[in-house]
Design a protein around this motif. Structure first.
Motif, mmCIF file in Angstrom:
data_model
loop_
_atom_site.group_PDB
_atom_site.id
_atom_site.type_symbol
_atom_site.label_atom_id
_atom_site.label_comp_id
_atom_site.label_asym_id
_atom_site.label_seq_id
_atom_site.Cartn_x
_atom_site.Cartn_y
_atom_site.Cartn_z
ATOM 1 N N ARG A 118 0.833 -1.197 0.000
ATOM 2 C CA ARG A 118 0.000 0.000 0.000
ATOM 3 C C ARG A 118 0.876 1.259 0.000
ATOM 4 N N ILE A 119 1.960 1.230 0.734
ATOM 5 C CA ILE A 119 2.861 2.382 0.770
ATOM 6 C C ILE A 119 3.454 2.647 -0.608
ATOM 7 N N VAL A 120 3.836 1.575 -1.295
ATOM 8 C CA VAL A 120 4.398 1.727 -2.641
ATOM 9 C C VAL A 120 3.362 2.338 -3.579
ATOM 10 N N ARG A 121 2.103 1.876 -3.493
ATOM 11 C CA ARG A 121 1.044 2.438 -4.338
ATOM 12 C C ARG A 121 0.841 3.917 -4.047
ATOM 13 N N GLU A 122 0.842 4.271 -2.771
ATOM 14 C CA GLU A 122 0.624 5.660 -2.386
ATOM 15 C C GLU A 122 1.738 6.567 -2.892
ATOM 16 N N GLU A 123 2.967 6.050 -2.891
ATOM 17 C CA GLU A 123 4.108 6.857 -3.334
ATOM 18 C C GLU A 123 4.043 7.152 -4.825
ATOM 19 N N LYS A 124 3.337 6.311 -5.584
ATOM 20 C CA LYS A 124 3.224 6.512 -7.027
ATOM 21 C C LYS A 124 2.117 7.497 -7.380
ATOM 22 N N GLN A 125 1.250 7.825 -6.435
ATOM 23 C CA GLN A 125 0.129 8.707 -6.689
ATOM 24 C C GLN A 125 0.516 10.162 -6.454
ATOM 25 N N GLU A 126 -0.327 11.059 -6.962
ATOM 26 C CA GLU A 126 -0.176 12.476 -6.671
ATOM 27 C C GLU A 126 -0.271 12.679 -5.165
ATOM 28 N N GLN A 127 0.639 13.451 -4.618
ATOM 29 C CA GLN A 127 0.763 13.533 -3.170
ATOM 30 C C GLN A 127 0.257 14.840 -2.566
ATOM 31 N N LEU A 128 -0.375 15.705 -3.375
ATOM 32 C CA LEU A 128 -0.859 16.973 -2.848
ATOM 33 C C LEU A 128 -2.290 17.216 -3.310
ATOM 34 N N PHE A 129 -3.157 17.570 -2.353
ATOM 35 C CA PHE A 129 -4.552 17.884 -2.661
ATOM 36 C C PHE A 129 -4.895 19.226 -2.033
ATOM 37 N N ILE A 130 -5.513 20.107 -2.825
ATOM 38 C CA ILE A 130 -5.920 21.422 -2.327
ATOM 39 C C ILE A 130 -7.369 21.669 -2.729
ATOM 40 N N TYR A 131 -8.180 22.007 -1.761
ATOM 41 C CA TYR A 131 -9.548 22.458 -2.049
ATOM 42 C C TYR A 131 -9.894 23.573 -1.075
ATOM 43 N N ASP A 132 -10.187 24.749 -1.624
ATOM 44 C CA ASP A 132 -10.547 25.915 -0.821
ATOM 45 C C ASP A 132 -9.487 26.131 0.267
ATOM 46 N N ASN A 133 -9.875 26.034 1.560
ATOM 47 C CA ASN A 133 -8.922 26.304 2.640
ATOM 48 C C ASN A 133 -8.269 25.034 3.184
ATOM 49 N N LEU A 134 -8.410 23.932 2.460
ATOM 50 C CA LEU A 134 -7.864 22.633 2.888
ATOM 51 C C LEU A 134 -6.696 22.223 2.000
ATOM 52 N N THR A 135 -5.575 21.867 2.633
ATOM 53 C CA THR A 135 -4.418 21.329 1.909
ATOM 54 C C THR A 135 -3.980 20.041 2.594
ATOM 55 N N ILE A 136 -3.898 18.974 1.806
ATOM 56 C CA ILE A 136 -3.441 17.679 2.321
ATOM 57 C C ILE A 136 -2.188 17.279 1.559
ATOM 58 N N SER A 137 -1.134 16.975 2.280
ATOM 59 C CA SER A 137 0.102 16.493 1.660
ATOM 60 C C SER A 137 0.418 15.098 2.180
ATOM 61 N N LEU A 138 0.480 14.131 1.266
ATOM 62 C CA LEU A 138 0.916 12.793 1.659
ATOM 63 C C LEU A 138 2.430 12.654 1.586
ATOM 64 N N HIS A 140 4.356 14.752 3.106
ATOM 65 C CA HIS A 140 4.777 15.125 4.456
ATOM 66 C C HIS A 140 3.778 14.668 5.516
ATOM 67 N N TYR A 141 2.680 14.062 5.080
ATOM 68 C CA TYR A 141 1.609 13.639 5.989
ATOM 69 C C TYR A 141 1.173 14.801 6.874
ATOM 70 N N THR A 142 0.718 15.862 6.223
ATOM 71 C CA THR A 142 0.221 17.028 6.927
ATOM 72 C C THR A 142 -1.137 17.439 6.367
ATOM 73 N N VAL A 143 -1.947 18.034 7.222
ATOM 74 C CA VAL A 143 -3.226 18.620 6.811
ATOM 75 C C VAL A 143 -3.250 20.046 7.342
ATOM 76 N N ILE A 144 -3.536 21.001 6.455
ATOM 77 C CA ILE A 144 -3.589 22.407 6.822
ATOM 78 C C ILE A 144 -4.963 22.959 6.484
ATOM 79 N N VAL A 145 -5.592 23.620 7.459
ATOM 80 C CA VAL A 145 -6.870 24.299 7.258
ATOM 81 C C VAL A 145 -6.701 25.742 7.706
ATOM 82 N N ASN A 146 -6.988 26.675 6.796
ATOM 83 C CA ASN A 146 -6.838 28.105 7.118
ATOM 84 C C ASN A 146 -5.433 28.432 7.634
#
Length: 231
Positions: A118-138, A140-146
């Motif tokens: 599963r880790i190998v699959r995750e590393e091959k995927q896009e690792q950054l998601f941004i929607y409005d005031n939400l940012t998720i980075s896989l 760095h495994y961080t979630v930022i809101v506002n």
């Protein structure tokens, strides 16, 4: 060669797991109490950890909490007791999987393979998601809101990522179990409910009026976009 840290005060069990792990190609590191586990984790930087719960000096729950302060390394917890509250506690504080003694070493190795795939699959995927005031980075495994860093566990971040990157798609509890814990995970869907509850409680501390985690009664959960729901 990937490193596996085996933490168990039962030296016979540790020896058996070490033998099987070496056959799987892992470099093994052994610890027999909680304090030694923390020390060897810091020194060796293992790729995955097998962590017994009942140990001298520091129990497995304490060790898991301490490791999660600085690392998202995969952790499989092992215990001689199978009470549901212990399984839920281990998963909520950041463990990736949970095995109850007695177990077969082959089962343990299968769980390790599933997590590492599963880790190998995750590393091959896009690792950054941004929607409005939400940012998720896989990455760095961080979630930022506002602009605020939200203190989430590894599994909570993975759940939010899975839901958010497929906005408005409904995931059943079984879907989430299979994708995030693996098809050979032996737990039940209460694990998902417990993680969702804790994730929501943490997100409620931050304003997010344009999105939310919605419950679809009798089905599961989705990342709901408020604007889409008003159309």
């Amino acid at each position: 060669m990937e490193k596996l840290l085996i933490v168990d005060d039962n030296k016979q069990i540790g020896s058996i797991l070490e033998e099987y792990a070496k056959k799987e190609g892992y470099q093994t590191i052994i610890a027999t109490d909680g304090e030694e586990a923390i020390r060897k984790f810091e020194e060796e930087k293992p790729d995955i950890i097998l962590l017994d719960v009942m140990m001298p000096k520091k129990d497995g729950f304490s060790v898991c909490r301490e490791i999660r302060l600085t690392s998202n390394v995969p952790i499989i917890m092992i215990t001689a007791r199978g009470e549901d509250f212990e399984k839920i506690m281990g998963l909520e504080i950041g463990a990736d999987d949970y095995i109850v003694k007695p177990f077969s070493p082959g089962e343990v190795m299968a769980r390790i393979r599933a997590i590492m795939r599963r880790i190998v699959r995750e590393e091959k995927q896009e690792q950054l998601f941004i929607y409005d005031n939400l940012t998720i980075s896989l990455d760095h495994y961080t979630v930022i809101v506002n602009d605020d860093l939200v203190p989430l566990t590894k599994k909570e971040i993975e759940i939010l990522w899975t839901l958010a990157t497929a906005k408005n798609k409904v995931f059943s509890r079984e879907n989430l179990l299979n994708s995030l814990w693996g098809y050979d995970y032996l737990g039940d869907d209460r694990t998902v409910d417990s993680h969702i509850k804790r994730l929501r409680a943490k997100l409620m501390k931050y304003e997010h009026p344009t999105w939310d985690i919605k419950t679809i009664w009798g089905v599961g959960y989705k990342f709901g976009v408020i604007a889409d729901e008003k159309k």
